[in-house]
Design a protein around this motif. Structure first.
Motif, PDB file in Angstrom:
ATOM      1  N   MET A 197       0.771  -1.151   0.020  1.00  0.00           N
ATOM      2  CA  MET A 197      -0.053  -0.029   0.068  1.00  0.00           C
ATOM      3  C   MET A 197       0.921   1.215   0.015  1.00  0.00           C
ATOM      4  O   MET A 197       1.882   1.390   0.663  1.00  0.00           O
ATOM      5  CB  MET A 197      -0.918  -0.016   1.264  1.00  0.00           C
ATOM      6  N   LYS A 198       0.709   2.219  -0.922  1.00  0.00           N
ATOM      7  CA  LYS A 198       1.294   3.403  -0.855  1.00  0.00           C
ATOM      8  C   LYS A 198       0.834   4.315   0.037  1.00  0.00           C
ATOM      9  O   LYS A 198      -0.078   3.867   0.671  1.00  0.00           O
ATOM     10  CB  LYS A 198       1.010   4.047  -2.227  1.00  0.00           C
ATOM     11  N   ASP A 199       1.904   5.267   0.574  1.00  0.00           N
ATOM     12  CA  ASP A 199       1.426   6.237   1.926  1.00  0.00           C
ATOM     13  C   ASP A 199       0.653   7.418   0.984  1.00  0.00           C
ATOM     14  O   ASP A 199       0.617   7.983  -0.084  1.00  0.00           O
ATOM     15  CB  ASP A 199       2.789   6.833   2.145  1.00  0.00           C
ATOM     16  N   TYR A 200      -0.262   7.577   1.882  1.00  0.00           N
ATOM     17  CA  TYR A 200      -1.166   8.894   1.441  1.00  0.00           C
ATOM     18  C   TYR A 200      -2.100   9.254   2.943  1.00  0.00           C
ATOM     19  O   TYR A 200      -1.994   8.611   3.718  1.00  0.00           O
ATOM     20  CB  TYR A 200      -2.345   8.215   0.294  1.00  0.00           C
ATOM     21  N   GLU A 212     -11.227  14.576   1.010  1.00  0.00           N
ATOM     22  CA  GLU A 212      -9.835  14.843   0.237  1.00  0.00           C
ATOM     23  C   GLU A 212      -8.869  13.582   0.524  1.00  0.00           C
ATOM     24  O   GLU A 212      -8.868  13.098   1.583  1.00  0.00           O
ATOM     25  CB  GLU A 212      -9.109  16.187   0.909  1.00  0.00           C
ATOM     26  N   LYS A 213      -7.724  13.405  -0.463  1.00  0.00           N
ATOM     27  CA  LYS A 213      -6.837  12.442  -0.452  1.00  0.00           C
ATOM     28  C   LYS A 213      -5.740  13.067  -1.204  1.00  0.00           C
ATOM     29  O   LYS A 213      -5.609  13.742  -2.133  1.00  0.00           O
ATOM     30  CB  LYS A 213      -7.478  11.126  -1.088  1.00  0.00           C
ATOM     31  N   GLN A 214      -4.323  12.599  -0.404  1.00  0.00           N
ATOM     32  CA  GLN A 214      -3.230  13.202  -0.873  1.00  0.00           C
ATOM     33  C   GLN A 214      -2.168  12.005  -0.754  1.00  0.00           C
ATOM     34  O   GLN A 214      -1.887  11.608   0.305  1.00  0.00           O
ATOM     35  CB  GLN A 214      -2.864  14.492  -0.018  1.00  0.00           C
ATOM     36  N   ASP A 215      -1.238  12.046  -1.726  1.00  0.00           N
ATOM     37  CA  ASP A 215      -0.234  11.081  -1.739  1.00  0.00           C
ATOM     38  C   ASP A 215       1.022  11.542  -0.811  1.00  0.00           C
ATOM     39  O   ASP A 215       1.166  12.890  -0.907  1.00  0.00           O
ATOM     40  CB  ASP A 215       0.374  10.546  -2.943  1.00  0.00           C
ATOM     41  N   LEU A 216       1.743  10.767  -0.323  1.00  0.00           N
ATOM     42  CA  LEU A 216       2.707  11.369   0.796  1.00  0.00           C
ATOM     43  C   LEU A 216       4.298  10.709   0.377  1.00  0.00           C
ATOM     44  O   LEU A 216       4.206   9.464  -0.058  1.00  0.00           O
ATOM     45  CB  LEU A 216       2.482  10.929   2.070  1.00  0.00           C
ATOM     46  N   TYR A 217       5.178  11.540   0.439  1.00  0.00           N
ATOM     47  CA  TYR A 217       6.543  11.017   0.369  1.00  0.00           C
ATOM     48  C   TYR A 217       7.466  11.733   1.311  1.00  0.00           C
ATOM     49  O   TYR A 217       7.394  12.940   1.570  1.00  0.00           O
ATOM     50  CB  TYR A 217       7.005  11.556  -1.185  1.00  0.00           C
ATOM     51  N   PHE A 218       8.431  10.984   1.360  1.00  0.00           N
ATOM     52  CA  PHE A 218       9.727  11.691   2.051  1.00  0.00           C
ATOM     53  C   PHE A 218      10.838  12.121   1.116  1.00  0.00           C
ATOM     54  O   PHE A 218      11.274  11.359   0.389  1.00  0.00           O
ATOM     55  CB  PHE A 218      10.477  10.676   3.022  1.00  0.00           C
ATOM     56  N   LYS A 219      10.776  13.543   0.810  1.00  0.00           N
ATOM     57  CA  LYS A 219      11.527  13.889  -0.205  1.00  0.00           C
ATOM     58  C   LYS A 219      12.209  15.660   0.212  1.00  0.00           C
ATOM     59  O   LYS A 219      11.545  16.264   0.787  1.00  0.00           O
ATOM     60  CB  LYS A 219      10.663  14.417  -1.258  1.00  0.00           C
ATOM     61  N   CYS A 220      13.434  15.360  -0.090  1.00  0.00           N
ATOM     62  CA  CYS A 220      14.161  16.602   0.306  1.00  0.00           C
ATOM     63  C   CYS A 220      14.404  17.568  -0.760  1.00  0.00           C
ATOM     64  O   CYS A 220      14.374  17.175  -2.183  1.00  0.00           O
ATOM     65  CB  CYS A 220      15.490  16.225   0.879  1.00  0.00           C
ATOM     66  N   LYS A 243      -5.150  -2.292   6.893  1.00  0.00           N
ATOM     67  CA  LYS A 243      -6.020  -1.449   6.958  1.00  0.00           C
ATOM     68  C   LYS A 243      -5.606  -0.076   6.297  1.00  0.00           C
ATOM     69  O   LYS A 243      -4.472   0.462   6.501  1.00  0.00           O
ATOM     70  CB  LYS A 243      -6.803  -0.979   8.231  1.00  0.00           C
ATOM     71  N   THR A 244      -6.505   0.306   5.481  1.00  0.00           N
ATOM     72  CA  THR A 244      -6.337   1.600   4.909  1.00  0.00           C
ATOM     73  C   THR A 244      -6.622   2.886   5.750  1.00  0.00           C
ATOM     74  O   THR A 244      -7.337   2.695   6.553  1.00  0.00           O
ATOM     75  CB  THR A 244      -6.969   1.862   3.499  1.00  0.00           C
ATOM     76  N   PRO A 245      -5.982   4.198   5.226  1.00  0.00           N
ATOM     77  CA  PRO A 245      -6.589   5.262   6.179  1.00  0.00           C
ATOM     78  C   PRO A 245      -8.220   5.287   6.185  1.00  0.00           C
ATOM     79  O   PRO A 245      -8.699   5.921   7.403  1.00  0.00           O
ATOM     80  CB  PRO A 245      -5.839   6.636   5.603  1.00  0.00           C
ATOM     81  N   GLU A 246      -8.775   5.062   5.301  1.00  0.00           N
ATOM     82  CA  GLU A 246     -10.179   5.269   5.005  1.00  0.00           C
ATOM     83  C   GLU A 246     -10.945   4.293   6.147  1.00  0.00           C
ATOM     84  O   GLU A 246     -11.745   4.500   6.841  1.00  0.00           O
ATOM     85  CB  GLU A 246     -10.680   5.181   3.676  1.00  0.00           C
ATOM     86  N   GLU A 247     -10.198   2.739   5.874  1.00  0.00           N
ATOM     87  CA  GLU A 247     -10.886   1.887   6.758  1.00  0.00           C
ATOM     88  C   GLU A 247     -10.452   2.222   8.361  1.00  0.00           C
ATOM     89  O   GLU A 247     -11.447   1.614   9.260  1.00  0.00           O
ATOM     90  CB  GLU A 247     -10.250   0.477   6.360  1.00  0.00           C
ATOM     91  N   ILE A 248      -9.479   2.889   8.709  1.00  0.00           N
ATOM     92  CA  ILE A 248      -9.283   3.257   9.962  1.00  0.00           C
ATOM     93  C   ILE A 248     -10.303   4.138  10.504  1.00  0.00           C
ATOM     94  O   ILE A 248     -10.952   3.925  11.843  1.00  0.00           O
ATOM     95  CB  ILE A 248      -7.906   3.821  10.263  1.00  0.00           C
ATOM     96  N   SER A 274      -1.131   7.023   6.369  1.00  0.00           N
ATOM     97  CA  SER A 274      -0.121   5.854   6.321  1.00  0.00           C
ATOM     98  C   SER A 274       1.238   6.329   5.749  1.00  0.00           C
ATOM     99  O   SER A 274       1.298   6.904   4.534  1.00  0.00           O
ATOM    100  CB  SER A 274      -0.603   4.617   5.356  1.00  0.00           C
ATOM    101  N   THR A 275       2.332   6.131   6.395  1.00  0.00           N
ATOM    102  CA  THR A 275       3.420   6.805   6.392  1.00  0.00           C
ATOM    103  C   THR A 275       4.707   5.734   6.347  1.00  0.00           C
ATOM    104  O   THR A 275       5.744   5.950   6.398  1.00  0.00           O
ATOM    105  CB  THR A 275       4.016   7.841   7.271  1.00  0.00           C
ATOM    106  N   THR A 276       4.389   4.373   6.150  1.00  0.00           N
ATOM    107  CA  THR A 276       5.209   3.229   6.101  1.00  0.00           C
ATOM    108  C   THR A 276       6.306   3.512   5.274  1.00  0.00           C
ATOM    109  O   THR A 276       7.536   3.528   5.501  1.00  0.00           O
ATOM    110  CB  THR A 276       4.611   1.875   5.875  1.00  0.00           C
ATOM    111  N   LYS A 277       5.965   3.706   4.126  1.00  0.00           N
ATOM    112  CA  LYS A 277       7.219   3.576   2.850  1.00  0.00           C
ATOM    113  C   LYS A 277       8.052   4.883   3.195  1.00  0.00           C
ATOM    114  O   LYS A 277       9.435   4.822   2.978  1.00  0.00           O
ATOM    115  CB  LYS A 277       6.567   3.656   1.752  1.00  0.00           C
ATOM    116  N   LEU A 278       7.567   5.917   3.480  1.00  0.00           N
ATOM    117  CA  LEU A 278       8.367   7.209   3.588  1.00  0.00           C
ATOM    118  C   LEU A 278       9.262   7.362   4.737  1.00  0.00           C
ATOM    119  O   LEU A 278      10.311   7.703   4.862  1.00  0.00           O
ATOM    120  CB  LEU A 278       7.620   8.694   3.537  1.00  0.00           C
TER     121      LEU A 278
END
Length: 289
Positions: A1-4, A227-235, A210-215, A21-25
């Motif tokens: 699952m991607k982070d969003y 609203e929904k937004q993808d999340l990334y660790f990015k400098c 569980k997805t953010p929506e399901e939580i 969800s911020t697992t990958k970042l």
């Protein structure tokens, strides 16, 4: 699952909600900074809360959150522009403590609670807005809840969590925030308190898939996602930006770098990237000045 991240409303309970969800970042941050487990948990919790807080702003303004509780982890900093990208670091990534009675990661011990949580919002005005509150526990979630109550007068539940495996990899990271609207009643507050009390740890829910929506749906059956937004660790660092930073130190210091070291090396704290400037490049910067 991607982070969003998702944002929503629960009209029947007069509250607005956020979940992410911020697992990958966090895994990217762990690798970039060589984080030990408790340092991963502390930074992961902080990034989740910061990303959700940024989604509360009307505009995509730059927001910086600084925590220093006097603990061994030292200063923690997260920066985001509300665009889903975040960068952050801890002063001492080699921190690992667990609680003797539960075996859980002792984030509060690593962070400490003799300090402050500070939020700086650059809204394009002459001076940025700055809010600061004393840390309550150093466990991050409690401290953000206190910030919302004291600095923004918004009663809030902040739940953030991180799960790390035996090889230090990030299994799950994320959180949710519930904020009462002015129309909230005592019945609404009681419902929310019971829903949160009966909810499993958010890191467990994410690890279970569980997805953010399901939580949010576990907490409220009638949540409306707006609203929904993808999340990334990015400098967003670059050699060009650091060149401009070198201009600010002045000709004398730049000439000293040329004479002593025939160049210089700059290090980005947020992503650990090294930038090398040759003697010729420093001379060009002096010419620009």
């Amino acid at each position: 699952m991607k982070d969003y991240l998702v944002r929503g409303l629960v009209n029947s309970k007069n509250c607005r909600v956020f979940a992410c969800s911020t697992t990958k970042l966090l895994e990217v941050a762990r690798k970039d900074h060589s984080l030990w487990p408790t340092a991963s948990a502390a930074l992961g919790r902080m990034m989740s809360a910061t990303l959700m807080m940024a989604k509360m702003n009307k505009n995509n303004e730059k927001m910086t959150v600084v925590i220093n509780g006097g603990g061994p982890i030292g200063t923690m900093i997260c920066v985001t522009n509300g665009d889903g990208n975040i960068k952050g670091f801890v002063a001492n990534p080699g921190v690992h403590y667990t609680y003797n009675d539960t075996g859980k990661l002792a984030v509060g011990v690593a962070v400490g609670h003799e300090g402050t949580l500070q939020v700086i919002k650059d809204m394009g005005l002459k001076e940025p807005f700055t809010g600061s509150v004393p840390l309550q526990t150093g466990e991050i979630g409690d401290d953000f809840s206190y910030y919302f109550a004291v600095s923004e007068q918004t009663p809030s539940v902040v739940s953030v969590g991180v799960l790390v495996n035996d090889t230090n990899e990030i299994l799950a990271s994320g959180g949710f925030i519930i904020q009462l609207l002015p129309e909230a009643t005592e019945e609404d507050i009681t419902y929310i308190e019971n829903a949160v009390k009966n909810c499993p740890p958010v890191s467990q829910l994410i690890n279970d898939g569980k997805t953010p929506e399901e939580i949010l749906e576990l907490l409220f059956s009638d949540v409306e996602i707006t609203e929904k937004q993808d999340l990334y660790f990015k400098c967003d660092c670059s050699k060009d930006k650091l060149s401009k930073a070198l201009i600010t130190i002045g000709k004398d210091e730049l000439n000293s770098m040329i004479e002593k070291d025939h160049g210089c090396q700059l290090h980005c704290q947020f992503c650990n990237t090294e930038y090398n400037f040759s003697e010729e490049e420093l001379k060009e910067i002096i010419n620009d000045i």
